[in-house]
Design an enzyme around this catalytic site. Structure first.
Site, PDB file in Angstrom:
ATOM      1  N   ASP A 208      42.896  59.236 -38.135  1.00  0.00           N
ATOM      2  CA  ASP A 208      43.848  60.183 -38.718  1.00  0.00           C
ATOM      3  C   ASP A 208      43.156  61.212 -39.615  1.00  0.00           C
ATOM      4  O   ASP A 208      43.782  62.145 -40.080  1.00  0.00           O
ATOM      5  CB  ASP A 208      44.906  59.413 -39.522  1.00  0.00           C
ATOM      6  CG  ASP A 208      46.174  60.226 -39.756  1.00  0.00           C
ATOM      7  OD1 ASP A 208      46.472  61.112 -38.939  1.00  0.00           O
ATOM      8  OD2 ASP A 208      46.865  59.981 -40.757  1.00  0.00           O
ATOM      9  N   SER A 232      51.851  64.198 -40.253  1.00  0.00           N
ATOM     10  CA  SER A 232      51.704  63.644 -38.902  1.00  0.00           C
ATOM     11  C   SER A 232      53.086  63.281 -38.360  1.00  0.00           C
ATOM     12  O   SER A 232      53.902  62.678 -39.063  1.00  0.00           O
ATOM     13  CB  SER A 232      50.813  62.402 -38.929  1.00  0.00           C
ATOM     14  OG  SER A 232      49.528  62.717 -39.417  1.00  0.00           O
ATOM     15  N   GLN A 282      47.481  63.686 -31.226  1.00  0.00           N
ATOM     16  CA  GLN A 282      48.417  63.742 -32.342  1.00  0.00           C
ATOM     17  C   GLN A 282      49.129  65.088 -32.381  1.00  0.00           C
ATOM     18  O   GLN A 282      48.515  66.128 -32.140  1.00  0.00           O
ATOM     19  CB  GLN A 282      47.682  63.529 -33.668  1.00  0.00           C
ATOM     20  CG  GLN A 282      48.602  63.478 -34.892  1.00  0.00           C
ATOM     21  CD  GLN A 282      47.823  63.348 -36.185  1.00  0.00           C
ATOM     22  OE1 GLN A 282      47.306  64.325 -36.716  1.00  0.00           O
ATOM     23  NE2 GLN A 282      47.725  62.120 -36.689  1.00  0.00           N
TER      24      GLN A 282
END
Length: 293
Positions: A208, A232, A282
């Site tokens: 991440d 996110s 993502q």
């Protein structure tokens, strides 16, 4: 937190552990000295560890897909409920709901696969400088200290379990517009042990870092910018091969699309010897806002 590599690594090891509190229910610890929103990689890592604890060691996780629904509170523990959807001959599937204060903050689905032999091919690792030839983010912070906020410099200097060495400057160390692509060497400081599950949870945690920022490189934007809002929305990881997160891995990222206050990003993670060990994707919120105050 102590600054020794062993203590910093123990911090991450403990952070990713979950405690069984009932059949198919697990509790993940709050972030030590945490404040504000939970780091998304931490919630994903703990959710994955919860699912792993319901599957045999002969079936390592090969993929996960997660949706962030609400911001987590870093000061509170998280409850994880695991649904054992299927245990087949080759594959097992699990669903995990992460809950805080009675509300879901993340849904995660994971699939596990027994190791098999089969056809093989992979993309070629980018030709980039070795990590020993590059500065880490602490060193970059010292070099560009005059142009960085004090709060960000303090964060860079705080003990962290992950070391990042960018290949080339990126925001906030430079504000030059650049193509939506970046490469970062990354590793966990210290010895993380030999458990496959821990290394895969650790990769989920670090995956991440930096990924969402790829989509705003053409504008020279960074997470610390007061005129931007980042969050996110979903996150996926595919595990292709075994690896050690306490050894250098190259995170190669690109963003094929940004628009409508969202950015879509992809990543490929290579071991030092050129093996493609994982892929990521993502989508996140990249919204322009009016600075407060």
């Amino acid at each position: 937190m102590s600054t020794s590599p062993s203590d910093i690594t123990r911090y991450l090891h403990d952070l990713l552990q979950v405690e069984a509190v009932e059949d198919n229910f697990f509790r993940g610890m709050a972030t030590p000295k945490g404040r504000g929103r939970s780091f998304g990689g931490q919630v994903i890592g703990q959710a994955l560890m919860s699912a792993i604890k319901t599957v045999g060691d002969d079936r390592p996780v090969h993929s996960l897909h997660a949706y962030f629904m609400r911001p987590g509170d870093a000061t509170k523990p998280v409850l994880y409920r695991v649904e054992r959807d299927r245990d087949g001959r080759s594959f097992a599937t699990r669903r995990v709901v992460a809950v805080q204060s009675g509300k879901p903050i993340l849904n995660l689905a994971a699939s596990f696969h027994v190791k098999e032999e089969g056809l093989f091919q992979q993309s070629t690792m980018p030709d980039v400088p070795a990590p020993e030839e590059l500065e880490n983010e602490v060193q970059l912070g010292e070099r560009f200290a005059e142009q960085l906020p004090e709060a960000y410099l303090a964060w860079l200097k705080s003990p962290r379990p992950i070391e990042l060495r960018p290949v080339g400057l990126r925001p906030p160390f430079t504000r030059e517009a650049q193509g939506p692509m970046q490469h970062i060497w990354m590793r966990i400081r210290g010895d993380l042990g030999d458990t496959v599950a821990m290394h895969r949870a650790a990769l989920s945690y670090v995956s991440d870092f930096g990924l969402l920022g790829t989509s705003v490189l053409p504008w020279g934007k960074a997470f610390i910018d007061p005129d931007m809002q980042f969050a996110s929305l979903d996150h996926a990881v595919w595990f292709h091969d075994d690896f050690r997160m306490d050894e250098w891995q190259l995170y190669s990222m690109d963003s094929p699309w940004t628009g409508g206050a969202r950015g879509f990003n992809r990543g490929q993670i290579y071991s030092r010897d050129g093996r493609l060990v994982a892929s990521t994707a993502q989508e996140g919120l990249v919204r322009e806002v009016t600075p407060k105050g």
